[in-house]
Design an enzyme around this catalytic site. Sequence first.
Site, mmCIF file in Angstrom:
data_model
loop_
_atom_site.group_PDB
_atom_site.id
_atom_site.type_symbol
_atom_site.label_atom_id
_atom_site.label_comp_id
_atom_site.label_asym_id
_atom_site.label_seq_id
_atom_site.Cartn_x
_atom_site.Cartn_y
_atom_site.Cartn_z
ATOM 1 N N GLY A 84 -14.321 15.281 -38.818
ATOM 2 C CA GLY A 84 -14.328 14.623 -40.110
ATOM 3 C C GLY A 84 -13.147 13.673 -40.224
ATOM 4 N N GLY A 152 -8.216 16.626 -39.382
ATOM 5 C CA GLY A 152 -9.627 16.296 -39.193
ATOM 6 C C GLY A 152 -10.261 17.378 -38.345
ATOM 7 N N ILE A 164 -5.097 19.125 -36.232
ATOM 8 C CA ILE A 164 -4.041 18.391 -36.932
ATOM 9 C C ILE A 164 -3.234 17.526 -35.969
ATOM 10 C CG2 ILE A 164 -3.835 20.284 -38.599
ATOM 11 C CD1 ILE A 164 -0.979 20.715 -37.196
ATOM 12 N N CYS A 181 -6.473 6.919 -41.965
ATOM 13 C CA CYS A 181 -7.420 7.775 -42.678
ATOM 14 C C CYS A 181 -8.133 7.037 -43.805
ATOM 15 C CB CYS A 181 -6.735 9.032 -43.193
ATOM 16 S SG CYS A 181 -6.003 10.017 -41.857
#
Length: 234
Positions: A84, A152, A164, A181
């Site tokens: 993600g 993510g 991380i 991001c």
Amino acid sequence: MPFVRPLVTVVRAGRHSYSAGLQLQQRLARSNQILNPPAEFRNYLVLQEHDPVYTVGLRTKDYTAQDEDRLRRLGADFHRTDRGGLITFHGPGQLVAYPILHLGQFVPSIRWYVATLERMVVEACHQMGISSAKATKDTGIWVGDNKICAIGIHGSRYVTTHGIGLNCCTDLQWFEHIVPCGIEGKGVTSLSKELDRHFPVEEASGALLNSFAKVFECRLQEHAKKPASSAEIG
């Protein structure tokens, strides 16, 4: 029956390419995903540094072949991943931690996992003297308006991958070529910048491991040796 803390094996993978790190974590996750019940799953926490690389997550459609070429010309690699989050940078001086956990041994909730990951990083930052580090509505861990740690993750059948990227002594100029991001108007920072001294990855690793064991309520054991390849672990 007394509560038994889950066991997590710490793998210190050193510095290598993003592709090599991805292959390692994918192999560890795949080798364990078939195990039933989840109690048989072997959990790992992979610590590493990457060669310079920009990565984009599942939701990123904005980066074209021209953008990719522009970033590669800076001397970094470029990867599209299944995590993600949007675009970020990994490179030397950044502590990358990939927990490969079966949440059936912890709490079977991705939402719980992300919140606990955030709490773990905040606790580690506090241990290292950055009391203002906190989680906000924006992804990651922040010191004021500057992100110090990107988060993510990917989850499949309650098995986690990715994780991380904590800026220790990272060259922050790499971030000037992207919107980290996808968050406009915010900056990035590092442990070295906040503490006004060189803060190596090795020093940050100790605080991160202490915090991980505390917040995830688990036992940690060191892998026998640093792997030269993913084939050496299993």
